[in-house]
Design an enzyme around this catalytic site. Sequence first.
Site: not given
Length: 459
Positions: A277, A400, A407
């Site tokens: 990512t 996120f 996240c």
Amino acid sequence: MTHHRPVAPQTHGDYPVQVPLTNTPLGVWGSLRAGRRNVLELIPEIATHAPILSGKTGKRWHMVMDPTALKRILRDKVEDYPKSMVTKLILEPAIGDSLFVAEGKEWLWQRRTAAPVFTHRNVAALAPVMTAAAERASGRIAKAAGRAANCYDEMVTATFEVISDVTFSDEDGFDRAAVHRALEAYISQTAKVSLLDILGAPAWVPRPGRLMTGSAMQAMKRVADQSIDQRRTDGAKAVPDLLDLLLAGEDPKTGRKMNTPELRDNLLTFIVAGHETTALTLSWALYLCAFDPAIQDAARAQARAVLGDRAAQVGDLAALPLIRQIVDETLRLYPPAAFLSRTAQANDELCGREVRPGDTVILPIYALHRHHALWTDPHAFRPERFADPKSIDRLAYLPFGDGPRICIGASFALQEAVIILATLLARFRFTLVPGKAPKPVMILTLRPEGGVWLGVEQV
């Protein structure tokens, strides 16, 4: 490496590359073809204008772009909207019942145990690893000066070094290259959406592509287990890495600690989720800087003023606001997790639509981030949007995720991206290569198909 002289920027009109969204209903077979080619092609163009879309493709589905409804799914009613079966089917063989896929009590105790690992202090303490990786990436890219380099490959190498240095730092027996290959093979083979997933077939029906990649994954898990057991015996490092922090962690409510398989699945999750990512964010950021030379020049001036000729460090971050804005805007235009799905467990109502148990609820982050009601000129690259973070609707911008499942590594990823991007922009000028525009394609993450080829000059 192919030899190209850097040339004048390509013209893509006024906008950087985007996914061609559809204007016609796809049906089951069309959805399958699009899903295997590029999951984002399942998003209709109208999703960038409407608050919600609903339909039926084998199963009832709702695509949600409305911030109030997103808050309900991700925060207020999070237990009623667990991650979809498709997500679990794809990821469980690789990362088990770890934080990313676990639900309910299983998820909660792991999150409580892992949360202290990602405190500001612990993340800042890992920054020297990021600075060293930025320095090495800079050395590799310097070799391509005067021609074109595939910056995506370079960024994958850099972020994989960081994540392996902070998970299994200097483990002799841990073959990083083998781990990387096993994960890559698994993701490219397995993560393609199966027709069985679209039609909602139960988990026990075998998916042909997913049976092939098991042996490499098993071998990788054995290696990781050995490393964890070895660390238990040897004790923690001077600067504790993620493995040390997780080994020491326990659920503050129950005192439960992670066993070796639980530790391994979570470390593999951090490796899978934590390197690609950030590599994607950096690759797309370099592409966007090449696309808009004026922004690149301003960012370079800021980075050089702060860094001189050294690599960026954690103490520099506050003095690099434009670099951070470029990272934020990159995450808006090309969010790595561009398409999330949930499975409704209870009757509910979203934007006036009835939601029934079993319905698939899709969060098309790509469309949300380019929604005409939420962003002015949404396809344009404008880092200054993020000059005042308070002006951004928190639920219009979800690179996120949000809510309790936001996240866990967001601050780690942002710190790493700013350190590496600032270091590279201070030292190199990146230019577009004609005929080599990257193509945004989502399989499990939003990748640049064909790589990100940019001309590189030292400055």
